[in-house]
Motif scaffolding. Structure first.
Motif, PDB file in Angstrom:
ATOM      1  N   GLU A 110       0.818  -1.223   0.000  1.00 47.66           N
ATOM      2  CA  GLU A 110       0.000   0.000   0.000  1.00 47.66           C
ATOM      3  C   GLU A 110       0.846   1.264   0.000  1.00 47.66           C
ATOM      4  N   GLU A 163      -2.148   3.048  -6.160  1.00 47.61           N
ATOM      5  CA  GLU A 163      -3.386   2.370  -5.777  1.00 47.61           C
ATOM      6  C   GLU A 163      -3.768   1.293  -6.797  1.00 47.61           C
ATOM      7  N   GLU A 164      -3.696   1.635  -8.074  1.00 53.75           N
ATOM      8  CA  GLU A 164      -4.042   0.679  -9.128  1.00 53.75           C
ATOM      9  C   GLU A 164      -3.091  -0.521  -9.110  1.00 53.75           C
ATOM     10  N   CYS A 179      -1.286  -1.597  -6.633  1.00 55.84           N
ATOM     11  CA  CYS A 179      -1.491  -2.360  -5.400  1.00 55.84           C
ATOM     12  C   CYS A 179      -2.674  -3.312  -5.540  1.00 55.84           C
ATOM     13  N   GLU A 180      -3.765  -2.838  -6.114  1.00 57.60           N
ATOM     14  CA  GLU A 180      -4.943  -3.700  -6.295  1.00 57.60           C
ATOM     15  C   GLU A 180      -4.616  -4.890  -7.195  1.00 57.60           C
ATOM     16  N   GLU A 181      -3.934  -4.640  -8.304  1.00 57.04           N
ATOM     17  CA  GLU A 181      -3.563  -5.729  -9.207  1.00 57.04           C
ATOM     18  C   GLU A 181      -2.604  -6.701  -8.516  1.00 57.04           C
ATOM     19  N   SER A 213      -4.135  -9.330  -5.877  1.00 59.27           N
ATOM     20  CA  SER A 213      -4.759 -10.544  -6.413  1.00 59.27           C
ATOM     21  C   SER A 213      -3.693 -11.521  -6.900  1.00 59.27           C
TER      22      SER A 213
END
Length: 140
Positions: A19, A24-25, A27-29, A32
């Protein structure tokens, strides 16, 4: 600094590291892909630990006898101190132990920003691989 395999007790610390280290983008990818890789082979998820604090992480995977570096994250306070180089050396060693000598960097837009870092390693040829689908959904 100690480079070691991820342990389940590291999850919260690694998630927090991602984080603060990634957009942000990204980190989200990465979260997963991180979860998937843990279910496949947690030995290819490495952490850099300094004084019992995780300051870096690297996610790798193997697909068809090729080693892929999916993501590297180093805490902003510890950049340019050899953490990324040590993580890369640790992952390369694990690949060699498994007779995987071709190492590719997952060529997404986030890793393209790190091209100078990977080129500066110079220890071995490392290529970028444009993936037809995100590594987070590839079958290993």
């Amino acid at each position: 600094m100690n480079i070691r395999a991820f342990q389940l007790s590291d999850y919260k610390s690694v998630a927090e590291l991602l984080e603060v280290s990634l957009s942000e983008e990204c980190c989200e990818e990465t979260m997963s892909a991180f979860a998937r890789q843990l279910s496949w082979d947690s030995e290819l998820v490495l952490v850099a630990e300094l004084e019992e604090r995780i300051i870096g992480a690297m996610i790798g995977t193997i697909d068809h006898n090729k080693g892929y570096v999916y993501r590297i994250a180093v805490h902003p306070d510890h950049r340019r101190q050899g953490v990324g180089r040590a993580l890369m050396a640790g992952l390369s060693h694990r690949f060699r132990q498994r007779n995987v000598f071709k190492i590719l960097i997952a060529g997404d837009k986030h890793n393209e920003l790190l091209l100078p870092f990977y080129e500066a390693l110079g220890d071995q040829p490392i290529d970028f691989a444009k993936l037809s689908k995100p590594l987070s959904i590839m079958a290993v």
